[in-house]
Design a protein around this motif. Structure first.
Motif, PDB file in Angstrom:
ATOM      1  N   UNK A  35      13.733  63.124  -9.245  1.00 23.83           N
ATOM      2  CA  UNK A  35      12.886  64.216  -8.596  1.00 23.83           C
ATOM      3  C   UNK A  35      13.595  64.879  -7.667  1.00 23.83           C
ATOM      4  N   UNK A  36      13.329  66.152  -7.513  1.00 23.35           N
ATOM      5  CA  UNK A  36      14.259  66.861  -6.695  1.00 23.35           C
ATOM      6  C   UNK A  36      12.930  67.764  -5.977  1.00 23.35           C
ATOM      7  N   UNK A  37      13.053  67.798  -4.461  1.00 15.98           N
ATOM      8  CA  UNK A  37      12.121  68.472  -3.704  1.00 15.98           C
ATOM      9  C   UNK A  37      12.864  69.836  -3.140  1.00 15.98           C
ATOM     10  N   UNK A  38      13.872  70.217  -3.604  1.00 11.43           N
ATOM     11  CA  UNK A  38      14.278  71.510  -2.926  1.00 11.43           C
ATOM     12  C   UNK A  38      13.023  72.675  -3.225  1.00 11.43           C
ATOM     13  N   UNK A  39      13.423  73.561  -2.372  1.00 10.77           N
ATOM     14  CA  UNK A  39      12.358  74.690  -2.361  1.00 10.77           C
ATOM     15  C   UNK A  39      12.889  75.592  -3.317  1.00 10.77           C
ATOM     16  N   UNK A  40      14.332  76.003  -3.530  1.00 14.40           N
ATOM     17  CA  UNK A  40      14.810  76.999  -4.124  1.00 14.40           C
ATOM     18  C   UNK A  40      16.019  76.251  -5.224  1.00 14.40           C
ATOM     19  N   UNK A  41      15.871  77.023  -6.272  1.00 11.52           N
ATOM     20  CA  UNK A  41      17.097  76.306  -7.195  1.00 11.52           C
ATOM     21  C   UNK A  41      18.155  77.531  -7.263  1.00 11.52           C
ATOM     22  N   UNK A  42      19.478  77.240  -7.161  1.00 10.49           N
ATOM     23  CA  UNK A  42      20.478  78.436  -7.344  1.00 10.49           C
ATOM     24  C   UNK A  42      21.387  77.968  -8.787  1.00 10.49           C
ATOM     25  N   UNK A  43      21.749  79.222  -9.319  1.00  9.38           N
ATOM     26  CA  UNK A  43      22.715  79.116 -10.233  1.00  9.38           C
ATOM     27  C   UNK A  43      22.598  77.832 -11.266  1.00  9.38           C
ATOM     28  N   UNK A  44      23.892  77.247 -11.776  1.00  8.11           N
ATOM     29  CA  UNK A  44      23.856  76.456 -12.698  1.00  8.11           C
ATOM     30  C   UNK A  44      23.884  75.049 -12.258  1.00  8.11           C
ATOM     31  N   UNK A  45      23.157  74.581 -11.145  1.00  7.70           N
ATOM     32  CA  UNK A  45      23.186  73.147 -10.687  1.00  7.70           C
ATOM     33  C   UNK A  45      22.091  72.360 -11.382  1.00  7.70           C
ATOM     34  N   UNK A  46      22.662  71.178 -11.683  1.00  6.09           N
ATOM     35  CA  UNK A  46      21.970  70.254 -12.269  1.00  6.09           C
ATOM     36  C   UNK A  46      21.141  69.543 -11.060  1.00  6.09           C
ATOM     37  N   UNK A  47      19.938  69.617 -11.062  1.00  4.57           N
ATOM     38  CA  UNK A  47      19.186  69.147 -10.074  1.00  4.57           C
ATOM     39  C   UNK A  47      18.458  67.739 -10.237  1.00  4.57           C
ATOM     40  N   UNK A  48      18.308  67.434 -11.589  1.00  9.02           N
ATOM     41  CA  UNK A  48      17.858  66.285 -11.882  1.00  9.02           C
ATOM     42  C   UNK A  48      18.734  65.546 -13.138  1.00  9.02           C
ATOM     43  N   UNK A  49      18.723  64.442 -13.418  1.00  9.63           N
ATOM     44  CA  UNK A  49      19.539  63.794 -14.451  1.00  9.63           C
ATOM     45  C   UNK A  49      18.972  62.229 -14.721  1.00  9.63           C
ATOM     46  N   UNK A  50      19.086  61.764 -15.823  1.00 12.78           N
ATOM     47  CA  UNK A  50      18.825  60.660 -16.266  1.00 12.78           C
ATOM     48  C   UNK A  50      19.686  59.951 -17.480  1.00 12.78           C
ATOM     49  N   UNK A  51      19.934  58.875 -17.256  1.00  9.24           N
ATOM     50  CA  UNK A  51      20.924  58.254 -18.079  1.00  9.24           C
ATOM     51  C   UNK A  51      20.074  57.718 -19.366  1.00  9.24           C
ATOM     52  N   UNK A  52      20.295  58.097 -20.684  1.00  6.97           N
ATOM     53  CA  UNK A  52      19.517  57.653 -21.759  1.00  6.97           C
ATOM     54  C   UNK A  52      20.527  56.561 -22.543  1.00  6.97           C
ATOM     55  N   UNK A  53      21.204  55.924 -21.770  1.00  2.93           N
ATOM     56  CA  UNK A  53      21.892  54.904 -22.762  1.00  2.93           C
ATOM     57  C   UNK A  53      23.034  55.359 -23.505  1.00  2.93           C
ATOM     58  N   UNK A  61      18.651  71.870 -15.513  1.00  2.00           N
ATOM     59  CA  UNK A  61      19.016  72.807 -14.716  1.00  2.00           C
ATOM     60  C   UNK A  61      17.772  73.852 -14.592  1.00  2.00           C
ATOM     61  N   UNK A  62      17.159  73.904 -13.395  1.00  2.00           N
ATOM     62  CA  UNK A  62      15.960  75.004 -13.301  1.00  2.00           C
ATOM     63  C   UNK A  62      16.738  76.395 -13.192  1.00  2.00           C
ATOM     64  N   UNK A  63      15.858  77.231 -13.575  1.00  2.85           N
ATOM     65  CA  UNK A  63      16.231  78.612 -13.418  1.00  2.85           C
ATOM     66  C   UNK A  63      15.092  79.359 -12.819  1.00  2.85           C
ATOM     67  N   UNK A  64      15.394  80.082 -11.685  1.00  2.36           N
ATOM     68  CA  UNK A  64      14.313  80.593 -10.985  1.00  2.36           C
ATOM     69  C   UNK A  64      14.475  82.151 -10.701  1.00  2.36           C
ATOM     70  N   UNK A  65      13.372  82.804 -10.963  1.00  4.54           N
ATOM     71  CA  UNK A  65      13.550  84.216 -10.651  1.00  4.54           C
ATOM     72  C   UNK A  65      11.787  84.475 -10.638  1.00  4.54           C
ATOM     73  N   UNK A  66      11.200  84.505  -9.551  1.00  2.00           N
ATOM     74  CA  UNK A  66       9.747  84.732  -9.716  1.00  2.00           C
ATOM     75  C   UNK A  66       8.979  83.639 -10.286  1.00  2.00           C
ATOM     76  N   UNK A  67       9.526  83.138 -11.376  1.00  2.00           N
ATOM     77  CA  UNK A  67       8.879  81.866 -11.817  1.00  2.00           C
ATOM     78  C   UNK A  67       9.784  80.849 -12.210  1.00  2.00           C
ATOM     79  N   UNK A  68       9.791  79.639 -12.469  1.00  2.00           N
ATOM     80  CA  UNK A  68      10.557  78.600 -12.769  1.00  2.00           C
ATOM     81  C   UNK A  68      10.779  78.185 -14.310  1.00  2.00           C
TER      82      UNK A  68
END
Length: 99
Positions: A35-53, A61-68
């Motif tokens: 989970x990520x509680x950041x209020x804003x997302x910038x650029x090509x940042x990986x904000x969440x990840x999980x190992x699938x084995x 990677x969230x993309x935000x501009x007026x909507x997410x």
């Protein structure tokens, strides 16, 4: 406002949920994995990840501009392949790779 994206990657059910007040959450096969509680997302940042084995690591990677919106990549052995995009249509070969 709540937004949910669901997709499958290598037999795993992936769900990303975003809300204004509780941030973004990543579920793999129904289990909260990140989970990520950041209020804003910038650029090509990986904000969440999980190992699938053996399949690799799913990265969100969230993309935000007026909507997410979100893009998801499967990373393995220093290679990152797009497996989902809420805004861009993936090619047929990319869709086949994620199954």
């Amino acid at each position: 406002m709540r937004k949910t994206w669901s997709f499958k990657v290598k037999g795993h059910s992936i769900k990303v949920v975003n809300t204004w007040f509780h941030g973004m959450k990543l579920y793999i096969d129904g289990n909260l994995r990140d989970h990520d509680s950041s209020f804003l997302a910038f650029g090509n940042e990986v904000l969440m990840s999980a190992n699938l084995g053996e399949e690799g690591i799913i990265e969100i990677i969230p993309r935000a501009f007026l909507t997410v919106e979100v893009d998801a990549f499967l990373s393995k052995d220093d290679e990152s392949v797009p497996v989902f995009s809420s805004t861009n249509r993936l090619s047929l070969s990319q869709q086949r790779e994620s199954r």
